[in-house]
Design a protein around this motif. Structure first.
Motif, PDB file in Angstrom:
ATOM      1  N   SER A  75       0.820  -1.210   0.000  1.00 46.61           N
ATOM      2  CA  SER A  75       0.000   0.000   0.000  1.00 46.61           C
ATOM      3  C   SER A  75       0.856   1.264   0.000  1.00 46.61           C
ATOM      4  CB  SER A  75      -0.946  -0.011   1.201  1.00 46.61           C
ATOM      5  OG  SER A  75      -0.178   0.028   2.389  1.00 46.61           O
ATOM      6  N   LYS A  76       2.118   1.159   0.461  1.00 44.69           N
ATOM      7  CA  LYS A  76       2.955   2.362   0.497  1.00 44.69           C
ATOM      8  C   LYS A  76       4.149   2.270  -0.437  1.00 44.69           C
ATOM      9  CE  LYS A  76       1.849   3.760   5.213  1.00 44.69           C
ATOM     10  NZ  LYS A  76       1.267   2.452   5.648  1.00 44.69           N
ATOM     11  N   HIS A  77       4.714   1.082  -0.514  1.00 41.11           N
ATOM     12  CA  HIS A  77       5.921   0.937  -1.330  1.00 41.11           C
ATOM     13  C   HIS A  77       5.801  -0.269  -2.245  1.00 41.11           C
ATOM     14  CE1 HIS A  77       7.894   4.118   0.860  1.00 41.11           C
ATOM     15  NE2 HIS A  77       7.402   3.593   1.965  1.00 41.11           N
ATOM     16  N   THR A  78       6.628  -0.275  -3.279  1.00 37.89           N
ATOM     17  CA  THR A  78       6.517  -1.336  -4.282  1.00 37.89           C
ATOM     18  C   THR A  78       7.801  -2.150  -4.373  1.00 37.89           C
ATOM     19  OG1 THR A  78       7.446  -0.011  -6.061  1.00 37.89           O
ATOM     20  CG2 THR A  78       5.075   0.205  -5.666  1.00 37.89           C
ATOM     21  N   VAL A  79       7.685  -3.289  -5.025  1.00 38.30           N
ATOM     22  CA  VAL A  79       8.867  -4.126  -5.232  1.00 38.30           C
ATOM     23  C   VAL A  79       9.903  -3.408  -6.107  1.00 38.30           C
ATOM     24  CG1 VAL A  79       7.787  -6.381  -4.904  1.00 38.30           C
ATOM     25  CG2 VAL A  79       7.696  -5.301  -7.148  1.00 38.30           C
ATOM     26  N   PHE A  80       9.439  -2.462  -6.914  1.00 38.40           N
ATOM     27  CA  PHE A  80      10.375  -1.744  -7.785  1.00 38.40           C
ATOM     28  C   PHE A  80      11.318  -0.873  -6.951  1.00 38.40           C
ATOM     29  CE2 PHE A  80       6.572  -2.803 -10.094  1.00 38.40           C
ATOM     30  CZ  PHE A  80       7.097  -3.463 -11.189  1.00 38.40           C
ATOM     31  N   GLU A  81      10.782  -0.317  -5.871  1.00 39.87           N
ATOM     32  CA  GLU A  81      11.643   0.465  -4.970  1.00 39.87           C
ATOM     33  C   GLU A  81      12.650  -0.435  -4.260  1.00 39.87           C
ATOM     34  OE1 GLU A  81       7.855   2.468  -3.298  1.00 39.87           O
ATOM     35  OE2 GLU A  81       9.541   3.558  -2.434  1.00 39.87           O
ATOM     36  N   VAL A  82      12.181  -1.617  -3.882  1.00 38.41           N
ATOM     37  CA  VAL A  82      13.086  -2.553  -3.197  1.00 38.41           C
ATOM     38  C   VAL A  82      14.229  -2.928  -4.144  1.00 38.41           C
ATOM     39  CG1 VAL A  82      13.267  -4.809  -2.062  1.00 38.41           C
ATOM     40  CG2 VAL A  82      11.184  -3.434  -1.780  1.00 38.41           C
ATOM     41  N   ALA A  83      13.881  -3.228  -5.415  1.00 39.75           N
ATOM     42  CA  ALA A  83      14.904  -3.600  -6.405  1.00 39.75           C
ATOM     43  C   ALA A  83      15.911  -2.465  -6.586  1.00 39.75           C
ATOM     44  CB  ALA A  83      14.242  -3.946  -7.734  1.00 39.75           C
ATOM     45  N   ASP A  84      15.397  -1.228  -6.670  1.00 38.26           N
ATOM     46  CA  ASP A  84      16.279  -0.071  -6.834  1.00 38.26           C
ATOM     47  C   ASP A  84      17.246   0.055  -5.665  1.00 38.26           C
ATOM     48  OD1 ASP A  84      15.457   0.794  -9.222  1.00 38.26           O
ATOM     49  OD2 ASP A  84      14.124   2.387  -8.493  1.00 38.26           O
ATOM     50  N   SER A  85      16.705  -0.072  -4.456  1.00 36.73           N
ATOM     51  CA  SER A  85      17.543   0.094  -3.267  1.00 36.73           C
ATOM     52  C   SER A  85      18.595  -1.006  -3.170  1.00 36.73           C
ATOM     53  CB  SER A  85      16.690   0.095  -2.002  1.00 36.73           C
ATOM     54  OG  SER A  85      15.804   1.183  -2.052  1.00 36.73           O
ATOM     55  N   LEU A  86      18.245  -2.212  -3.609  1.00 39.88           N
ATOM     56  CA  LEU A  86      19.217  -3.317  -3.524  1.00 39.88           C
ATOM     57  C   LEU A  86      20.422  -3.074  -4.428  1.00 39.88           C
ATOM     58  CD1 LEU A  86      17.001  -6.504  -3.254  1.00 39.88           C
ATOM     59  CD2 LEU A  86      18.815  -5.815  -1.684  1.00 39.88           C
ATOM     60  N   ARG A  87      20.209  -2.311  -5.490  1.00 37.42           N
ATOM     61  CA  ARG A  87      21.306  -1.989  -6.408  1.00 37.42           C
ATOM     62  C   ARG A  87      22.441  -1.270  -5.686  1.00 37.42           C
ATOM     63  NH1 ARG A  87      21.714  -2.449 -12.286  1.00 37.42           N
ATOM     64  NH2 ARG A  87      19.849  -3.581 -12.814  1.00 37.42           N
ATOM     65  N   LYS A  88      22.048  -0.475  -4.690  1.00 39.70           N
ATOM     66  CA  LYS A  88      23.067   0.280  -3.953  1.00 39.70           C
ATOM     67  C   LYS A  88      24.006  -0.648  -3.202  1.00 39.70           C
ATOM     68  CE  LYS A  88      19.747   3.696  -3.034  1.00 39.70           C
ATOM     69  NZ  LYS A  88      18.915   4.125  -1.937  1.00 39.70           N
ATOM     70  N   PHE A  89      23.520  -1.849  -2.889  1.00 36.15           N
ATOM     71  CA  PHE A  89      24.382  -2.808  -2.198  1.00 36.15           C
ATOM     72  C   PHE A  89      25.125  -3.698  -3.198  1.00 36.15           C
ATOM     73  CE2 PHE A  89      21.338  -1.570   0.972  1.00 36.15           C
ATOM     74  CZ  PHE A  89      22.044  -1.594   2.161  1.00 36.15           C
ATOM     75  N   GLY A  90      24.923  -3.430  -4.493  1.00 37.81           N
ATOM     76  CA  GLY A  90      25.616  -4.216  -5.519  1.00 37.81           C
ATOM     77  C   GLY A  90      24.796  -5.352  -6.094  1.00 37.81           C
ATOM     78  N   TRP A  91      23.613  -5.626  -5.527  1.00 31.48           N
ATOM     79  CA  TRP A  91      22.809  -6.756  -6.007  1.00 31.48           C
ATOM     80  C   TRP A  91      21.908  -6.339  -7.156  1.00 31.48           C
ATOM     81  CZ3 TRP A  91      24.292 -11.059  -3.658  1.00 31.48           C
ATOM     82  CH2 TRP A  91      24.721 -11.011  -2.327  1.00 31.48           C
ATOM     83  N   THR A  92      21.826  -7.185  -8.172  1.00 27.37           N
ATOM     84  CA  THR A  92      20.836  -6.973  -9.223  1.00 27.37           C
ATOM     85  C   THR A  92      19.719  -7.985  -9.018  1.00 27.37           C
ATOM     86  OG1 THR A  92      22.697  -6.502 -10.670  1.00 27.37           O
ATOM     87  CG2 THR A  92      20.527  -6.671 -11.704  1.00 27.37           C
ATOM     88  N   VAL A  93      18.586  -7.494  -8.558  1.00 23.71           N
ATOM     89  CA  VAL A  93      17.408  -8.344  -8.345  1.00 23.71           C
ATOM     90  C   VAL A  93      16.270  -7.730  -9.159  1.00 23.71           C
ATOM     91  CG1 VAL A  93      15.742  -9.205  -6.652  1.00 23.71           C
ATOM     92  CG2 VAL A  93      18.153  -8.989  -6.024  1.00 23.71           C
ATOM     93  N   PRO A  94      15.772  -8.448 -10.174  1.00 26.16           N
ATOM     94  CA  PRO A  94      14.741  -7.836 -11.011  1.00 26.16           C
ATOM     95  C   PRO A  94      13.374  -7.824 -10.341  1.00 26.16           C
ATOM     96  CG  PRO A  94      15.162 -10.059 -11.747  1.00 26.16           C
ATOM     97  CD  PRO A  94      16.116  -9.799 -10.612  1.00 26.16           C
ATOM     98  N   ALA A  95      12.556  -6.840 -10.696  1.00 30.21           N
ATOM     99  CA  ALA A  95      11.167  -6.771 -10.248  1.00 30.21           C
ATOM    100  C   ALA A  95      10.305  -6.680 -11.497  1.00 30.21           C
ATOM    101  CB  ALA A  95      10.962  -5.546  -9.371  1.00 30.21           C
ATOM    102  N   TYR A  96       9.196  -7.383 -11.513  1.00 26.83           N
ATOM    103  CA  TYR A  96       8.337  -7.345 -12.702  1.00 26.83           C
ATOM    104  C   TYR A  96       6.910  -7.701 -12.332  1.00 26.83           C
ATOM    105  CZ  TYR A  96       9.690 -12.278 -12.318  1.00 26.83           C
ATOM    106  OH  TYR A  96       9.951 -13.523 -11.845  1.00 26.83           O
ATOM    107  N   THR A  97       6.003  -7.406 -13.266  1.00 28.16           N
ATOM    108  CA  THR A  97       4.604  -7.786 -13.043  1.00 28.16           C
ATOM    109  C   THR A  97       4.331  -9.074 -13.816  1.00 28.16           C
ATOM    110  OG1 THR A  97       3.987  -6.403 -14.906  1.00 28.16           O
ATOM    111  CG2 THR A  97       3.724  -5.445 -12.723  1.00 28.16           C
ATOM    112  N   MET A  98       3.353  -9.829 -13.341  1.00 24.77           N
ATOM    113  CA  MET A  98       2.996 -11.099 -13.965  1.00 24.77           C
ATOM    114  C   MET A  98       2.222 -10.839 -15.263  1.00 24.77           C
ATOM    115  SD  MET A  98       4.103 -13.586 -12.290  1.00 24.77           S
ATOM    116  CE  MET A  98       4.365 -14.399 -10.734  1.00 24.77           C
ATOM    117  N   PRO A  99       2.212 -11.839 -16.163  1.00 25.18           N
ATOM    118  CA  PRO A  99       1.438 -11.663 -17.403  1.00 25.18           C
ATOM    119  C   PRO A  99      -0.067 -11.851 -17.182  1.00 25.18           C
ATOM    120  CG  PRO A  99       2.640 -13.736 -17.436  1.00 25.18           C
ATOM    121  CD  PRO A  99       2.987 -13.060 -16.149  1.00 25.18           C
ATOM    122  N   ALA A 100      -0.835 -11.722 -18.261  1.00 21.94           N
ATOM    123  CA  ALA A 100      -2.308 -11.805 -18.206  1.00 21.94           C
ATOM    124  C   ALA A 100      -2.777 -13.151 -17.637  1.00 21.94           C
ATOM    125  CB  ALA A 100      -2.850 -11.661 -19.628  1.00 21.94           C
ATOM    126  N   ASN A 101      -3.780 -13.215 -16.806  1.00 21.75           N
ATOM    127  CA  ASN A 101      -4.510 -12.152 -16.166  1.00 21.75           C
ATOM    128  C   ASN A 101      -4.081 -11.915 -14.712  1.00 21.75           C
ATOM    129  OD1 ASN A 101      -6.161 -11.690 -18.375  1.00 21.75           O
ATOM    130  ND2 ASN A 101      -7.751 -13.089 -17.714  1.00 21.75           N
TER     131      ASN A 101
END
Ligand SMILES: *Cc1c(COP(=O)(O)O)cnc(C)c1O
Length: 503
Positions: free
Chosen positions: A385-411
């Motif tokens: 409700s306040k934050h998204t997985v995309f923010e988590v992925a972005d923040s993890l980059r600062k620690f050197g980790w590449t962790v992708p975030a994405y939405t699921m396909p239909a439906n």
């Protein structure tokens, strides 16, 4: 006294170190080839330096593709860098190693091969090329059959789950086959075999099942699909076959779940692709496709060339390619053996479980991956409700980790996840480190202003959530009439549909 004045400039270049030379001061060419040459050590240094800004492959948790091999194998690969695989007559031993790999893989997938018989298959650049070859074989076989029957053969289709990897969509578009996708739903992120079989018609060239969904690592139920399709074929008189895209799971299932029937043990499974560069444990650039038998690979797709020496059959999309990956694949097979592969995969699974437990312990995540499947962890935020997985992925980059975030396909587009792929070189120590960094990131994210209203947020509530919230609203507002409450649900729904349409 004679002072040599010859080429003071040239001499300067020879004695200067690279970083004091004019080359590092020049603007690097980006559009046109430079007029003049530069010394090799400068060229090396300049490119090497720019590459330092790429991510660290070992910390790239987005990819299934191998990022570590033993130094002995690195040596073999370096030594064969200059061998073009297609020159089979010149490099017969390399060709022989490929054939051995094909046999080994076909046997691993329980192909019905008699004693002394060789398997039908080929090495490719990856699973994408491999599945395109398999798809073409199905298309051609179907067309030939339709021609014989005097029926139209211009509208081939293929049935898959909406969770297919992009290579299937490419195949469909490039080779003009309609892709009929079984939609997903919240909580069910793989192809539903019953729905898939329902979609099969007389124009279906094959149903493609995935062993190891790219999104969650879950295995599709190939056995159930097979049994339902056998039934349908019986009723209709068709002979719709199955292809298994085992890009990631092909080197997992035989070692961890030998009882699981997903391969050539099921008679309708006619071809299987697997990525040698994923859990086959070789660096990027090798895939495999194997067919059940000769009958499943139409002869007319095989080209025979003789201009490199003796007659060579070839069935690939491209011509020249490196040999190193094929040699490396054979190295892994004999070096590790069944025992070694099993050990590596068990270890990956162990680390996967550890990571899952660590994530669960934070109390912040919902794990979407099943216990059986490819060693990866797909997880979503419990509270988005306040934050998204995309923010988590972005923040993890600062620690050197590449962790992708994405939405699921239909439906299931409203579900957004993070995914960590566990490879051989992702050791327990790194897993522990990742958990502690995720913990830090979550605490950091908590202190940030909410991003949810922004465009990047994918937090559309689910149907269930809307209905549930509305039910709560109905209960707490007794004065509202039933129709009023219903209208509220409908208008909230319209809002969601609009939001999705805007994305
Ligand atoms: C990775 C993957 C592919 C594509 O494989 P490449 O070897 O990268 O071409 C296809 N299907 C699935 C299920 C995959 O995981």
């Amino acid at each position: 006294m004679v002072i040599s004045t010859t080429s003071a400039e040239g001499r300067g270049e020879q004695v200067n170190c690279t970083f004091a030379s004019r080359y590092v001061r020049n603007v690097l060419p980006k559009f046109q080839m430079p007029e003049t040459s530069m010394p090799k050590d400068s060229a090396y240094q300049i490119i090497n330096d720019e590459l330092m800004l790429d991510g660290n492959p070992r910390l790239n948790l987005a990819s299934f593709v191998t990022t570590w091999m033993e130094p002995e194998c690195d040596r073999l690969m370096m030594a064969s860098m200059n061998k073009n695989y297609v020159d089979m007559d010149e490099y017969p031993v390399t060709t022989e190693l490929q054939n051995r790999c094909v046999n080994i893989i076909a046997n691993l997938f329980n192909a019905p091969i008699g004693d002394g018989e060789t398997a039908v298959g080929v090495s490719t650049v990856g699973s994408s090329e491999a599945m395109m070859l398999a798809g073409l074989a199905f298309k051609r076989k179907w067309q030939n059959k339709r021609k014989l029957e005097g029926k139209p053969f211009d509208k081939p289709n293929m049935v898959t789950g909406a969770n297919v990897q992009v290579c299937w969509e490419k195949f469909a578009r490039y080779f003009e086959v309609e892709l009929k996708e079984v939609k997903l739903s919240e909580g069910y992120y793989v192809m539903d075999p019953a729905k898939a079989v329902e979609m099969v018609d007389e124009n279906t060239i094959c149903v493609a099942a995935i062993l190891g969904s790219t999104l969650t690592g879950e295995f599709e139920d190939v056995k159930l699909l097979h049994d339902l399709l056998v039934e349908k074929n019986k009723q209709t008189g068709w002979d719709t076959p199955i292809h298994v895209d085992a890009a990631s799971g092909g080197f997992i299932a035989p070692f961890l779940y030998p009882e699981l029937e997903w391969d050539f043990r099921l008679p309708l499974v006619k071809s299987i692709n697997v990525s040698g560069h994923k859990y086959g444990l070789v660096y990027a650039g090798v895939g495999w496709v194997v067919w059940r038998s000769k009958e499943d690979l139409p002869d007319e797709l095989i080209f025979h060339i003789n201009y490199l020496g003796s007659d060579q059959p070839t069935f690939t999309l491209n011509f020249s390619k490196g040999s190193s990956q094929i040699i490396a694949q054979y190295y892994q097979f004999i070096r590790l053996g069944f025992e070694g592969y099993k050990n590596v995969m068990e270890n990956c699974m162990e680390n996967t479980r550890m990571l899952k437990q660590g994530l669960e312990k934070t109390g912040r995540f919902k794990i979407l991956s099943k216990d059986i499947g490819v060693p990866l962890v797909a997880f979503s935020l419990k509270d988005s409700s306040k934050h998204t997985v995309f923010e988590v992925a972005d923040s993890l980059r600062k620690f050197g980790w590449t962790v992708p975030a994405y939405t699921m396909p239909a439906n299931a587009e409203h579900v957004a996840v993070l995914r960590v792929v566990i490879r051989e070189d992702f050791s327990r120590g790194l897993a522990e480190r990742l958990i502690s960094d995720i913990d830090k990131v979550m605490r950091e994210v908590d202190t940030l202003p909410s991003q949810v209203s922004s465009k990047t947020a994918h937090v559309t509530p689910t149907v269930d959530e809307v209905v549930r919230d509305s039910e709560v609203a109905v209960k707490s507002t007794v004065h509202k009439s039933e129709t009023e409450a219903e209208q509220e649900i409908v208008s909230r729904w319209k809002g969601i549909v609009k939001k999705r349409g805007a994305c």
